[in-house]
Every structure is written in C-alpha cells, then in structure tokens.
Design a protein around this motif. Structure first.
Motif, short mmCIF file in Angstrom:
data_model
loop_
_atom_site.label_atom_id
_atom_site.label_comp_id
_atom_site.label_asym_id
_atom_site.label_seq_id
_atom_site.Cartn_x
_atom_site.Cartn_y
_atom_site.Cartn_z
N ILE A 93 0.84 -1.21 0.00
CA ILE A 93 0.00 0.00 0.00
C ILE A 93 0.87 1.25 0.00
O ILE A 93 0.60 2.21 -0.74
CB ILE A 93 -0.97 -0.03 1.20
CG1 ILE A 93 -2.02 -1.10 0.97
CG2 ILE A 93 -1.63 1.34 1.41
CD1 ILE A 93 -2.87 -1.42 2.18
N THR A 94 1.93 1.24 0.79
CA THR A 94 2.84 2.39 0.81
C THR A 94 3.47 2.59 -0.57
O THR A 94 3.57 3.71 -1.07
CB THR A 94 3.94 2.18 1.87
OG1 THR A 94 3.33 1.95 3.13
CG2 THR A 94 4.87 3.38 1.95
N TYR A 95 3.89 1.50 -1.19
CA TYR A 95 4.48 1.55 -2.53
C TYR A 95 3.52 2.18 -3.53
O TYR A 95 3.90 3.07 -4.30
CB TYR A 95 4.85 0.12 -2.96
CG TYR A 95 5.25 -0.04 -4.40
CD1 TYR A 95 6.54 0.25 -4.82
CD2 TYR A 95 4.34 -0.50 -5.35
CE1 TYR A 95 6.92 0.09 -6.15
CE2 TYR A 95 4.71 -0.66 -6.68
CZ TYR A 95 5.99 -0.36 -7.07
OH TYR A 95 6.37 -0.51 -8.37
N TRP A 115 10.80 10.73 -15.08
CA TRP A 115 11.74 10.12 -14.15
C TRP A 115 11.06 9.19 -13.14
O TRP A 115 11.73 8.48 -12.41
CB TRP A 115 12.52 11.19 -13.37
CG TRP A 115 11.63 12.22 -12.71
CD1 TRP A 115 11.35 13.45 -13.20
CD2 TRP A 115 10.93 12.09 -11.47
NE1 TRP A 115 10.51 14.11 -12.35
CE2 TRP A 115 10.23 13.29 -11.27
CE3 TRP A 115 10.82 11.09 -10.51
CZ2 TRP A 115 9.43 13.53 -10.15
CZ3 TRP A 115 10.02 11.32 -9.40
CH2 TRP A 115 9.34 12.53 -9.22
N PHE A 116 9.73 9.18 -13.09
CA PHE A 116 9.04 8.42 -12.04
C PHE A 116 9.25 6.92 -12.15
O PHE A 116 9.09 6.20 -11.17
CB PHE A 116 7.55 8.74 -12.03
CG PHE A 116 6.80 8.24 -13.24
CD1 PHE A 116 6.35 6.93 -13.30
CD2 PHE A 116 6.54 9.09 -14.29
CE1 PHE A 116 5.65 6.48 -14.40
CE2 PHE A 116 5.83 8.64 -15.41
CZ PHE A 116 5.40 7.33 -15.47
N HIS A 117 9.64 6.43 -13.33
CA HIS A 117 9.81 4.99 -13.49
C HIS A 117 11.03 4.45 -12.74
O HIS A 117 11.09 3.27 -12.44
CB HIS A 117 9.86 4.60 -14.97
CG HIS A 117 10.95 5.26 -15.75
ND1 HIS A 117 10.82 6.54 -16.23
CD2 HIS A 117 12.17 4.83 -16.11
CE1 HIS A 117 11.93 6.85 -16.88
NE2 HIS A 117 12.76 5.84 -16.82
N TYR A 118 12.02 5.32 -12.43
CA TYR A 118 13.20 4.85 -11.69
C TYR A 118 12.83 4.37 -10.28
O TYR A 118 13.16 3.23 -9.91
CB TYR A 118 14.28 5.93 -11.65
CG TYR A 118 14.82 6.28 -13.01
CD1 TYR A 118 15.50 5.33 -13.77
CD2 TYR A 118 14.66 7.54 -13.54
CE1 TYR A 118 16.00 5.63 -15.03
CE2 TYR A 118 15.15 7.87 -14.80
CZ TYR A 118 15.82 6.91 -15.53
OH TYR A 118 16.31 7.22 -16.77
N PRO A 119 12.18 5.21 -9.45
CA PRO A 119 11.80 4.68 -8.13
C PRO A 119 10.74 3.59 -8.22
O PRO A 119 10.74 2.66 -7.41
CB PRO A 119 11.27 5.91 -7.37
CG PRO A 119 10.99 6.93 -8.40
CD PRO A 119 11.87 6.64 -9.57
N TRP A 123 12.05 0.26 -6.35
CA TRP A 123 11.27 -0.15 -5.20
C TRP A 123 10.47 -1.41 -5.52
O TRP A 123 10.26 -2.26 -4.66
CB TRP A 123 10.36 0.99 -4.79
CG TRP A 123 9.71 0.89 -3.45
CD1 TRP A 123 9.69 -0.18 -2.61
CD2 TRP A 123 8.98 1.92 -2.80
NE1 TRP A 123 8.97 0.13 -1.49
CE2 TRP A 123 8.52 1.41 -1.58
CE3 TRP A 123 8.64 3.22 -3.15
CZ2 TRP A 123 7.76 2.15 -0.69
CZ3 TRP A 123 7.88 3.96 -2.26
CH2 TRP A 123 7.45 3.43 -1.04
N GLY A 124 10.04 -1.54 -6.77
CA GLY A 124 9.30 -2.72 -7.18
C GLY A 124 10.10 -4.00 -7.02
O GLY A 124 9.56 -5.05 -6.66
N ILE A 125 11.39 -3.92 -7.29
CA ILE A 125 12.26 -5.10 -7.10
C ILE A 125 12.26 -5.51 -5.63
O ILE A 125 12.13 -6.69 -5.29
CB ILE A 125 13.69 -4.81 -7.60
CG1 ILE A 125 13.68 -4.68 -9.13
CG2 ILE A 125 14.65 -5.91 -7.16
CD1 ILE A 125 15.00 -4.21 -9.71
#
Length: 151
Positions: A93-95, A115-119, A123-125
């Motif tokens: 949920i935080t993610y 640039w949003f795809h970097y975090p 974080w997805g990993i």
C-alpha cells in the motif's frame, strides 16, 4: 520423538521426503525419529532450524510435548505468518500511494522529463523480494539445506 516431529511436519503439509530435503537429513532419519528413535545433537539442530523451535525439544532427554504445547507451537507459526503478510500488505500500500504521488508530481510539474519509473522500478524489485519471502518462506531453508548437503 513421534509426538513431536510428525505433528510438526504434518502441520506444514510436508511429506517425509520434503522435510528431509529441507532439513538436510536423510529420509531414513526422519522415519526413524517418527517411529520413536533417538536424535543426535546435529539432527536436533537441523530440525530446530526448520521448525523454529529450541533444539532441546528434539532431544530424547527433553520432556514430551503435550497436545497443548504443540498447539502453542502451531499458533506461534500462524501468528508469524499473519504478521509477515500484514507487513507485506502495508509495504504494498505504501508503494502504491507513494509511487502514484511521484507519477502525479512528475507529470504535473515536469512532463518533458519522465523520471518516475526509476523509483517505481527500483522499489518494485524490493517489493517482489518481500512478496517471495512472505508467501514462499521455505525457499531460504531449502536453499540452506541444499548448500549444507554440498558442503
């Protein structure tokens, strides 16, 4: 020993072969223990690592566990699983909330540079590894057992 090993094994839903592989023991050792045989200190340590209990539970001089104590062990295991899942869902949920915010910020204030795809990816990993540890908790023990066999 039968009053301890077999109920714990069945609680996990494992066959004797699976327990032997995870613990790094032979199937014959598991069969011997379930038929009332004695265990060495190394066997007790291997079983204690698998079932997350003190090693003296599996030694012959340890007092027999009653049904209520086995139920307590099962309750502790269930509570641990529930706690792991709760932490994972909180992480998920935080993610989702944080990354939705980052997407909105990126697209609102600087749509030319994405640039949003970097975090999101990084974080997805971490979230994937958290899911594996939460829903496949035995993979670490199985890996350790295989490594012990090779050594």
């Amino acid at each position: 020993m039968e009053q301890i090993v077999k109920p714990l094994r069945l609680e996990k839903g494992w066959s004797q072969e699976q327990l032997a592989e995870i613990a790094g023991l032979s199937v014959r050792t598991i069969q011997r223990l379930e038929n009332g045989g004695t265990s060495s200190l190394e066997t007790a340590k291997a079983l204690s690592a698998v079932f997350d209990t003190p090693p003296d539970v599996f030694l012959n001089n340890a007092p027999d566990l009653g049904t209520s104590q086995l139920e307590k062990l099962a309750d502790v295991e269930r509570e641990r699983r529930v706690r792991r899942r709760f932490k994972f869902y909180r992480h998920l949920i935080t993610y989702l909330i944080v990354n939705m915010g980052l997407v909105l910020i990126n697209l609102t204030f600087n749509a030319e540079t994405i640039w949003f795809h970097y975090p999101l990816f990084g974080w997805g990993i971490g979230l994937i590894f958290h899911a594996i540890k939460t829903f496949l908790p035995d993979w670490e023990q199985r890996l350790e057992a295989r490594l012990r066999k090779k050594d």
